[in-house]
Motif scaffolding. Structure first.
Motif, PDB file in Angstrom:
ATOM      1  N   ILE A  78     -26.115  19.972 -20.711  1.00 46.78           N
ATOM      2  CA  ILE A  78     -26.171  19.289 -21.995  1.00 46.78           C
ATOM      3  C   ILE A  78     -27.560  18.690 -22.188  1.00 46.78           C
ATOM      4  N   ALA A  79     -28.291  19.167 -23.192  1.00 43.78           N
ATOM      5  CA  ALA A  79     -29.565  18.555 -23.571  1.00 43.78           C
ATOM      6  C   ALA A  79     -29.302  17.630 -24.750  1.00 43.78           C
ATOM      7  N   TYR A  80     -29.857  16.412 -24.679  1.00 42.73           N
ATOM      8  CA  TYR A  80     -29.546  15.391 -25.679  1.00 42.73           C
ATOM      9  C   TYR A  80     -30.823  14.837 -26.278  1.00 42.73           C
ATOM     10  N   LEU A  81     -30.916  14.872 -27.600  1.00 41.26           N
ATOM     11  CA  LEU A  81     -32.013  14.250 -28.328  1.00 41.26           C
ATOM     12  C   LEU A  81     -31.476  13.016 -29.008  1.00 41.26           C
ATOM     13  N   ALA A  82     -31.940  11.849 -28.569  1.00 42.76           N
ATOM     14  CA  ALA A  82     -31.447  10.587 -29.112  1.00 42.76           C
ATOM     15  C   ALA A  82     -32.048  10.316 -30.485  1.00 42.76           C
ATOM     16  N   PRO A 103     -33.929  18.139 -14.541  1.00 42.63           N
ATOM     17  CA  PRO A 103     -32.636  18.531 -13.957  1.00 42.63           C
ATOM     18  C   PRO A 103     -32.693  19.819 -13.146  1.00 42.63           C
ATOM     19  N   HIS A 104     -33.749  20.628 -13.337  1.00 47.80           N
ATOM     20  CA  HIS A 104     -33.854  21.915 -12.639  1.00 47.80           C
ATOM     21  C   HIS A 104     -34.727  21.841 -11.388  1.00 47.80           C
ATOM     22  N   ARG A 105     -35.379  20.703 -11.165  1.00 41.26           N
ATOM     23  CA  ARG A 105     -36.341  20.610 -10.078  1.00 41.26           C
ATOM     24  C   ARG A 105     -35.802  19.823  -8.899  1.00 41.26           C
ATOM     25  N   ALA A 150     -38.755  19.117 -28.544  1.00 40.45           N
ATOM     26  CA  ALA A 150     -39.242  20.110 -27.575  1.00 40.45           C
ATOM     27  C   ALA A 150     -38.777  19.764 -26.165  1.00 40.45           C
ATOM     28  N   ARG A 151     -38.772  18.468 -25.830  1.00 40.68           N
ATOM     29  CA  ARG A 151     -38.276  18.053 -24.512  1.00 40.68           C
ATOM     30  C   ARG A 151     -36.824  18.486 -24.324  1.00 40.68           C
ATOM     31  N   ALA A 152     -36.001  18.294 -25.365  1.00 37.72           N
ATOM     32  CA  ALA A 152     -34.599  18.708 -25.273  1.00 37.72           C
ATOM     33  C   ALA A 152     -34.482  20.224 -25.151  1.00 37.72           C
ATOM     34  N   LEU A 153     -35.290  20.958 -25.904  1.00 40.18           N
ATOM     35  CA  LEU A 153     -35.245  22.424 -25.828  1.00 40.18           C
ATOM     36  C   LEU A 153     -35.680  22.925 -24.451  1.00 40.18           C
ATOM     37  N   ALA A 154     -36.626  22.217 -23.830  1.00 44.04           N
ATOM     38  CA  ALA A 154     -37.144  22.660 -22.534  1.00 44.04           C
ATOM     39  C   ALA A 154     -36.088  22.639 -21.447  1.00 44.04           C
ATOM     40  N   GLU A 156     -33.321  24.009 -21.646  1.00 47.09           N
ATOM     41  CA  GLU A 156     -32.677  25.325 -21.704  1.00 47.09           C
ATOM     42  C   GLU A 156     -31.212  25.231 -21.303  1.00 47.09           C
ATOM     43  N   ALA A 157     -30.553  24.223 -21.845  1.00 48.49           N
ATOM     44  CA  ALA A 157     -29.143  23.979 -21.534  1.00 48.49           C
ATOM     45  C   ALA A 157     -28.241  24.832 -22.425  1.00 48.49           C
TER      46      ALA A 157
END
Length: 259
Positions: A78-82, A103-105, A150-154, A156-157
């Motif tokens: 879940i990617a969340y843009l506040a 979350p991927h690292r 862009a941060r939320a898109l990165a 890739e959720a």
């Protein structure tokens, strides 16, 4: 991945904010959450993101509860843009977008080639690459919103939840962001967006969920949800309707008067 909410309810400060909300998120679909100010849209989005525990009801991700799934796994799904674009981070725009890859690292590991590719793609998709090296605090409100999207898109959720991503954007970037969200859904992600612009909601969203006074009062195709009766009862407006370039046009026109 499926996300299912059943009978969700929550109170904040002793006041009921959401009551008995049932909603399913679907991959490949752009779902718009619409409703008047204070209806509970942001609270519902935070519940769906696993950021706020419900007082009652259940939330399942592929049949698992947020607790069983775990914070790290949920952050990858879940990617969340506040809402809002203010931040005190003394970071460049590119570094902020890079936070979406955390979350991927592994702990203390630097960005991989896949991480950098995701960062570059997200910056380009949000028209934020020209100011990738600028500190976030030097950007306009609209530019910061594009960086945070862009941060939320990165991430890739499989699911992207965006709370008022159009706030502060000029008309061109509003349309471009809605086109980007629709493309993201068409590539297989489930996208949920909180919107106040009913014109863009009717044009771009596959499905709408209408929230009013903490309850889900309608759900379905935009034309069905935003009918004349609900526009008057929930929003207090009438609307002009039509079609342009083969797409539906709904334009709130004047305050509704029963007389």
């Amino acid at each position: 991945m499926t996300v299912e909410a059943r009978a969700l309810a929550v109170s904040l400060g002793g006041k009921p904010v959401l009551q008995e909300v049932d909603l399913a998120l679907r991959p490949g679909e752009l779902l718009g959450l619409v409703g008047p100010n204070g209806a509970g849209k942001t609270t519902l989005l935070r519940l769906l993101a696993g950021l706020l525990p419900p007082a009652s009801g259940s939330l399942r991700y592929d049949g698992e509860s947020p607790r069983a799934l775990g914070r790290q796994a949920l952050a990858r799904r879940i990617a969340y843009l506040a809402q809002g674009g203010d931040t005190a981070w003394p970071l460049s725009a590119e570094a902020v977008v890079g936070l979406g890859r955390l979350p991927h690292r592994r702990p203390f590991a630097g960005p991989s080639r896949a991480d950098q590719a995701a960062i570059d793609h997200a910056l380009e998709a949000c028209d934020a690459a020209p100011f990738r090296d600028r500190p976030l605090g030097t950007l306009s409100g609209g530019e910061r919103r594009r960086v945070l999207l862009a941060r939320a898109l990165a991430v890739e959720a499989p699911y992207l939840l965006a709370d008022e991503p159009l706030a502060g954007l000029d008309p061109l970037h509003q349309i471009e962001v809605m086109e980007l969200l629709r493309r993201t859904a068409r590539r297989g992600a489930g996208v949920v967006v909180v919107l106040h612009d009913l014109t863009l909601a009717a044009r771009f969203c596959d499905r709408l969920a209408l929230i009013d006074r903490g309850r889900l009062v309608a759900e379905g195709a935009p034309a069905e949800v935003l009918d004349d009766e609900r526009l008057a009862a929930v929003f207090g407006v009438t609307a002009f309707r039509g079609r342009h370039d083969g797409e539906p046009l709904l334009l709130p026109w004047r305050a509704y008067s029963s007389g």
